[in-house]
Motif scaffolding. Sequence first.
Motif, mmCIF file in Angstrom:
data_model
loop_
_atom_site.group_PDB
_atom_site.id
_atom_site.type_symbol
_atom_site.label_atom_id
_atom_site.label_comp_id
_atom_site.label_asym_id
_atom_site.label_seq_id
_atom_site.Cartn_x
_atom_site.Cartn_y
_atom_site.Cartn_z
ATOM 1 N N LEU A 193 -9.974 -38.069 9.804
ATOM 2 C CA LEU A 193 -10.091 -38.871 11.232
ATOM 3 C C LEU A 193 -10.017 -38.166 12.230
ATOM 4 O O LEU A 193 -8.556 -38.538 12.807
ATOM 5 C CB LEU A 193 -10.174 -40.208 10.967
ATOM 6 C CG LEU A 193 -11.013 -41.685 9.632
ATOM 7 C CD1 LEU A 193 -10.227 -42.564 10.134
ATOM 8 C CD2 LEU A 193 -12.741 -41.666 10.476
ATOM 9 N N VAL A 194 -10.438 -38.194 13.477
ATOM 10 C CA VAL A 194 -10.508 -37.719 14.249
ATOM 11 C C VAL A 194 -10.348 -38.562 15.684
ATOM 12 O O VAL A 194 -11.782 -39.383 16.071
ATOM 13 C CB VAL A 194 -10.502 -36.128 14.838
ATOM 14 C CG1 VAL A 194 -10.408 -35.598 16.631
ATOM 15 C CG2 VAL A 194 -9.870 -35.375 13.625
ATOM 16 N N GLY A 195 -9.392 -38.969 16.808
ATOM 17 C CA GLY A 195 -10.227 -40.066 18.046
ATOM 18 C C GLY A 195 -8.778 -40.287 18.562
ATOM 19 O O GLY A 195 -7.619 -39.478 17.903
ATOM 20 N N GLU A 196 -8.888 -40.142 19.907
ATOM 21 C CA GLU A 196 -7.343 -40.413 20.787
ATOM 22 C C GLU A 196 -6.850 -41.814 20.667
ATOM 23 O O GLU A 196 -7.779 -42.027 19.447
ATOM 24 C CB GLU A 196 -8.165 -40.358 22.438
ATOM 25 C CG GLU A 196 -8.652 -39.419 22.292
ATOM 26 C CD GLU A 196 -8.964 -38.915 23.859
ATOM 27 O OE1 GLU A 196 -8.017 -38.649 24.678
ATOM 28 O OE2 GLU A 196 -10.528 -38.703 23.872
ATOM 29 N N MET A 222 -14.020 -40.454 15.635
ATOM 30 C CA MET A 222 -14.177 -41.827 15.893
ATOM 31 C C MET A 222 -13.787 -41.949 17.640
ATOM 32 O O MET A 222 -13.545 -40.799 18.534
ATOM 33 C CB MET A 222 -12.988 -42.498 15.606
ATOM 34 C CG MET A 222 -13.543 -42.699 14.218
ATOM 35 S SD MET A 222 -12.637 -44.000 13.637
ATOM 36 C CE MET A 222 -13.306 -45.147 13.828
ATOM 37 N N TYR A 223 -14.590 -42.537 18.378
ATOM 38 C CA TYR A 223 -14.342 -43.046 19.929
ATOM 39 C C TYR A 223 -14.512 -44.957 20.154
ATOM 40 O O TYR A 223 -15.320 -45.375 19.621
ATOM 41 C CB TYR A 223 -15.642 -42.501 21.011
ATOM 42 C CG TYR A 223 -15.348 -42.506 22.192
ATOM 43 C CD1 TYR A 223 -14.165 -42.153 22.840
ATOM 44 C CD2 TYR A 223 -15.919 -43.210 23.330
ATOM 45 C CE1 TYR A 223 -13.967 -41.861 24.009
ATOM 46 C CE2 TYR A 223 -15.240 -43.510 24.721
ATOM 47 C CZ TYR A 223 -14.848 -42.424 24.675
ATOM 48 O OH TYR A 223 -13.743 -42.648 26.237
ATOM 49 N N LEU A 224 -13.927 -45.529 20.023
ATOM 50 C CA LEU A 224 -13.927 -46.761 20.827
ATOM 51 C C LEU A 224 -14.511 -47.415 19.698
ATOM 52 O O LEU A 224 -15.686 -48.345 19.240
ATOM 53 C CB LEU A 224 -14.559 -47.124 21.694
ATOM 54 C CG LEU A 224 -13.671 -47.150 22.763
ATOM 55 C CD1 LEU A 224 -14.783 -47.150 24.315
ATOM 56 C CD2 LEU A 224 -12.724 -48.044 23.262
ATOM 57 N N THR A 229 -16.713 -34.737 21.408
ATOM 58 C CA THR A 229 -16.160 -33.871 20.005
ATOM 59 C C THR A 229 -16.109 -32.288 21.436
ATOM 60 O O THR A 229 -14.753 -31.839 21.027
ATOM 61 C CB THR A 229 -17.162 -33.620 19.035
ATOM 62 O OG1 THR A 229 -18.023 -34.566 18.696
ATOM 63 C CG2 THR A 229 -16.689 -32.898 18.338
ATOM 64 N N LYS A 230 -17.448 -31.870 21.505
ATOM 65 C CA LYS A 230 -16.911 -30.734 22.467
ATOM 66 C C LYS A 230 -15.310 -31.090 23.386
ATOM 67 O O LYS A 230 -15.063 -29.971 23.604
ATOM 68 C CB LYS A 230 -17.987 -30.627 24.093
ATOM 69 C CG LYS A 230 -19.817 -30.372 22.975
ATOM 70 C CD LYS A 230 -20.731 -30.031 23.639
ATOM 71 C CE LYS A 230 -22.033 -28.987 23.304
ATOM 72 N NZ LYS A 230 -23.025 -29.752 23.490
ATOM 73 N N ALA A 231 -15.463 -31.934 24.458
ATOM 74 C CA ALA A 231 -14.326 -32.262 25.499
ATOM 75 C C ALA A 231 -13.374 -31.840 24.228
ATOM 76 O O ALA A 231 -12.150 -31.364 24.695
ATOM 77 C CB ALA A 231 -14.484 -33.013 25.635
ATOM 78 N N LEU A 232 -13.088 -32.722 23.720
ATOM 79 C CA LEU A 232 -11.474 -33.042 22.171
ATOM 80 C C LEU A 232 -11.458 -31.098 21.981
ATOM 81 O O LEU A 232 -10.333 -31.028 21.595
ATOM 82 C CB LEU A 232 -12.312 -33.414 21.177
ATOM 83 C CG LEU A 232 -11.785 -35.618 21.425
ATOM 84 C CD1 LEU A 232 -11.930 -35.734 19.716
ATOM 85 C CD2 LEU A 232 -10.539 -34.824 21.908
ATOM 86 N N VAL A 233 -12.905 -30.034 21.032
ATOM 87 C CA VAL A 233 -12.806 -29.149 20.988
ATOM 88 C C VAL A 233 -12.254 -28.370 21.910
ATOM 89 O O VAL A 233 -11.373 -27.374 21.897
ATOM 90 C CB VAL A 233 -13.281 -28.891 20.433
ATOM 91 C CG1 VAL A 233 -13.200 -27.219 20.080
ATOM 92 C CG2 VAL A 233 -14.091 -29.224 19.238
ATOM 93 N N SER A 234 -12.466 -28.606 23.525
ATOM 94 C CA SER A 234 -12.229 -27.276 24.138
ATOM 95 C C SER A 234 -11.020 -28.015 24.911
ATOM 96 O O SER A 234 -10.389 -27.194 25.540
ATOM 97 C CB SER A 234 -13.085 -27.697 25.442
ATOM 98 O OG SER A 234 -12.510 -28.473 26.408
ATOM 99 N N ALA A 235 -9.803 -29.172 24.284
ATOM 100 C CA ALA A 235 -8.892 -29.599 25.014
ATOM 101 C C ALA A 235 -8.027 -29.297 24.193
ATOM 102 O O ALA A 235 -7.176 -29.368 24.662
ATOM 103 C CB ALA A 235 -8.873 -30.899 25.356
#
Lengths: 349, 330
Positions: free
Chosen positions: B46-49, B228-230, B251-257
């Motif tokens: 489970l991934v998310g900020e 997950m997002y919000l 997901t694209k932004a997360l992977v690129s970060a």
Amino acid sequence: MANLAGTAPASALPAAWSSQPLLTIEGLTVDFSGVQVIRGIDLTVARGESIGIVGESGSGKSVTWLAALGLLPRTATVSGSIRLDGEELRGAAAMRLDRIRGGRVAMIFQDPSSALNPVIRIGRQVGEVLARHQGLSGSSIRAEAKRLFELVGLPDAGRRFDAYPHELSGGQNQRVMIATALAGKPDVLVADEPTTALDATIQAQILDLLTTVRRETGMALVLISHDLGVVSETCERIMVMYGGLVVETAPSESIFASPRHPYTQGLLAALPPFEGALRRLIPIEGQVPEPATMPPGCPFAPRCPQRMAVCEVTIPPLAQTEAGRFSACIAGPATEAQQPLKLKTSVLA
Amino acid sequence: MTASILDLHGISRSYSTRQGLFGKKVPVHAVDEVSLSLKEGQTLALVGESGSGKSTTGRIALGLERPNSGYVLFRGTELPAADTPAWRRMRAQMQMIYQDPLAALDRRLSIIDQVREPLDIHDIGSASKRNNKALAMLDAVGLNASHATSLPYQLSGGQRQRAVLARALIMQPALLVCDEPVSALDVSIQAQVVNVLMDLQKELRLSLLFISHDLKVVRQVSQRMAVMYLGRIVEFGETHLLLSSPTHPYTKALVSAVPVAGRRTRERIILKGEPPNPAARPTGCAFHPRCAIARPECVRVSPTFSTLPDGRSVACHAVHTNPPTKEVGS
């Protein structure tokens, strides 16, 4: 102008070493009640350079910079020399240090919400630096604070002047910290784990911001991090610390492609890869030594797979392995780069 | 086809919070209509900020929180209400480990006492057998007899996390929920704990719900992942697909970060803005204020899941109308 063009290629190559360094640290040691935690650090920071300091917890990366800026408590004994443009900072008068800290040298920390005063509006906190170090007052403070908030990408910069830290998110507070640091127009910004407490996408924003600001203002950046990925993407030169010593220093592109010191090699092997085939991680056995029970020889010797008898009694000096690269290992260069080293010496001879 | 050990069906959980000191109460949707399934013996990440609801989802999976709506199935049966004898019996098969091992351990009890404690509580075997079992478990996570008699402060961070792992595994659970288990550890130590966790998973046929923000670790340990997002899942599917060709803009932004050592010049997607407050959730697709490809409908309509040919589910208007068939070759 013609002269300038002629010197440009020469200075582009070993810029960090040839030009007059901005900040020089020599033989820095720090003792806490008789226990040595920093055991002799030498480093230089050139104008506009970005240098990454990496190491695991307890390696001394933060203490080095707190000592350099005279921010350690009195229980710490600091020796060695820290010079900013030739001026000795160690033992300098408190008044003088107050002018330098927050002015020519600024520092930001991991947790922005504990570095900001929660009951003072953020505009006033930035304004304090502007008044003290830039001699601004009144409406010019407000205008300059707004410019800084815009520079660091704080949304709605004009109205943020009157906001309190709790009204902002962690990433926004870190932007305020960076704005406060930039308010003194520093020549060096020391950022100690500036993104560790932030989310991934916000970390990317802040690292991007630090690089942009460095390019635009020409200040040098010292980025302290435990994350090899973070320094790799932000810094030109990397310095790896272990047990209060520098064990390897090299340009960013070469250190990750061909690490020389067994500790650096171990760190990279322990890192889960993000591209290519999955492989079992190779941990470094054992743990980081405590300062009080530091091994007599190389601090990494007890965990080192290339350990030899001599490593347990002698602290290896930081020696040049090739242009711009230094490694503090007796075994490493001998086994890793025996051929090229021999070649080089014969060429030199 | 392996059976699933854990199924979450449309779970939602909201809390009420006050806006300001005397403000009126507003609901905060921590988790919103989340459905997931974890297959026996596998790892689901489970991934998310922060604020994405991943920890709340983990707590709901164990029955530590009740969802406002939706239900949780453990091996096909619904979780009994918390603090009932039936729940306690089931809970012995489901354990949890957290980020900070020092907070999870009792500072005044020796490691062996803490690892043995679950056996004492459930009254399993004779006293000497329990002790031997605890020692064997410590051995399995790489701790020896001298560590066993130590107090938590005498161990390093990595050793403490392994002690926590030993205590969680001594009841031979089938499911282990790990909430950021290696985030507080140094790289060299993190590798030790990740390896131990993966070895034990294979040996004990453990199923893992692995909550983490570190995509490098997620790639290493999991077969499937959910982003997950919000409070909502935006993309769910096989880990290697999500990481090699992310589809949802978030997901694209997360992977690129992800900061990768040794990689310097590349295109990084820098998202605008901050992760918004769960108490002030944007309308429509919650990601639209930060999304580079947001369209008018994203502001109004919350996207539904569409399934891609590779089995992934994605909640994005752009993906729904535009199946990325041309990206398959990359």
